[in-house]
Design a protein around this motif. Structure first.
Motif, PDB file in Angstrom:
ATOM      1  N   GLU A   1       0.833  -1.211   0.000  1.00 58.14           N
ATOM      2  CA  GLU A   1       0.000   0.000   0.000  1.00 58.14           C
ATOM      3  C   GLU A   1       0.864   1.256   0.000  1.00 58.14           C
ATOM      4  O   GLU A   1       0.554   2.238  -0.685  1.00 58.14           O
ATOM      5  N   PHE A   2       1.950   1.250   0.777  1.00 54.85           N
ATOM      6  CA  PHE A   2       2.845   2.400   0.847  1.00 54.85           C
ATOM      7  C   PHE A   2       3.482   2.676  -0.510  1.00 54.85           C
ATOM      8  O   PHE A   2       3.480   3.813  -1.001  1.00 54.85           O
ATOM      9  N   PHE A   3       4.011   1.642  -1.143  1.00 51.59           N
ATOM     10  CA  PHE A   3       4.638   1.814  -2.446  1.00 51.59           C
ATOM     11  C   PHE A   3       3.616   2.275  -3.488  1.00 51.59           C
ATOM     12  O   PHE A   3       3.905   3.143  -4.321  1.00 51.59           O
ATOM     13  N   SER A   4       2.424   1.713  -3.430  1.00 53.39           N
ATOM     14  CA  SER A   4       1.405   2.062  -4.436  1.00 53.39           C
ATOM     15  C   SER A   4       0.949   3.500  -4.306  1.00 53.39           C
ATOM     16  O   SER A   4       0.715   4.175  -5.309  1.00 53.39           O
ATOM     17  N   SER A   5       0.828   3.997  -3.056  1.00 54.14           N
ATOM     18  CA  SER A   5       0.388   5.374  -2.874  1.00 54.14           C
ATOM     19  C   SER A   5       1.407   6.352  -3.453  1.00 54.14           C
ATOM     20  O   SER A   5       1.031   7.370  -4.054  1.00 54.14           O
TER      21      SER A   5
END
Length: 291
Positions: free
Chosen positions: A280-284
């Protein structure tokens, strides 16, 4: 009938943590508890650090159902008896220096370990993000739990997308600044090499801004004008409860200049250390880079 066998785990303080049976009642530091939850483990109690209040910090809690899990206190106000009331057979903590149990006073930690085993996972500057994730996975595995295989594929895809976005020659490389607001006059600028999640971003090609050399291993504490001079395109802003909120900063012209120029994304330096949370962190950030 569940099989009862002796259990042991080598933690990141170099200690062999042992129990007569595989632990099933886990009390955890809130970041660790959120990580264990992503591995299918339901903590029976949570606690915070000196930076936390009498209620749990939602920013650190990940997917934890906070209404269902007792919050036992935080920092110096936390007594061993409060932790032991949940009848844990294991306490899971984090350590930043490989020695101290973070979030517990040394005396509290010593008294606690007389009654219940304590396992720590190192999350400090010397560890890689993947390494921390693997250590939590190893602990969860020893407790009979693991992450769904689909999450590994999601993380791989998120990392690939981030690398593609960060390395796209068709657009200027974004200037990314991670910070924690201390108030209307001061801000803590993160030194990327000191934070495993920020180092992971740099390894994937993200252009993280480095504050000027000086005091502070993890942070450079400066005025907002100095932060504005770095001219970030993307700001990763600490969303933990101890960080100042954006609405309290808008009287400062330098912060307004940053906010007008940059895309501001939430950043949690104590996010769960799981495949789900890291994907989720990388995607945001990927969305911000290509947006």
């Amino acid at each position: 009938m569940e099989q009862r066998t002796p259990w042991e785990f080598s933690d990141d303080r170099g200690r062999l943590v042992v129990a007569g049976n595989r632990p099933s009642r886990i009390v955890a530091y809130i970041q660790a508890g959120a990580t264990l939850w992503d591995h299918g483990i339901h903590p029976v109690g949570l606690y915070g650090s000196d930076h936390d209040n009498t209620t749990p910090d939602p920013a650190k809690s990940g997917e934890l159902p906070l209404a269902e899990i007792p919050y036992l206190g935080a920092g110096a106000a936390l007594h061993p008896d409060a932790l032991l009331e949940s009848e844990p057979d294991l306490v899971v903590a984090v350590t930043y220096d490989g020695e101290q149990v973070y979030g517990l006073e040394p005396k509290t930690a010593r008294e606690l370990e007389v009654h219940v085993p304590v396992a720590t996972i190192a999350v400090g500057p010397g560890r890689s993000l993947a390494g921390i994730r693997e250590r939590f996975a190893a602990l969860a595995g020893s407790l009979g739990h693991g992450e769904p295989l689909a999450l590994a594929r999601e993380l791989d895809a998120a990392e690939d997308a981030l690398r593609d976005a960060a390395g796209d020659a068709a657009r200027p490389r974004a200037r990314v600044l991670a910070l924690s607001p201390a108030g209307p006059e001061r801000v803590h600028l993160a030194r990327p090499s000191s934070w495993p999640d920020l180092r992971a971003l740099a390894e994937h090609g993200v252009g993280l801004l480095e504050p000027a050399a000086g005091a502070g291993v993890n942070w450079s504490t400066v005025g907002w004008a100095e932060a504005a001079e770095l001219a970030p395109d993307i700001v990763l802003m600490d969303v933990r409860a101890n960080a100042e909120r954006p609405e309290a900063l808008r009287a400062d012209g330098s912060w307004r200049a940053i906010e007008a120029r940059a895309r501001v994304l939430p950043w949690n330096p104590e996010a769960p250390c799981s495949k789900r949370a890291h994907a989720e962190f990388f995607s945001s950030l990927t969305v911000a880079l290509v947006g």
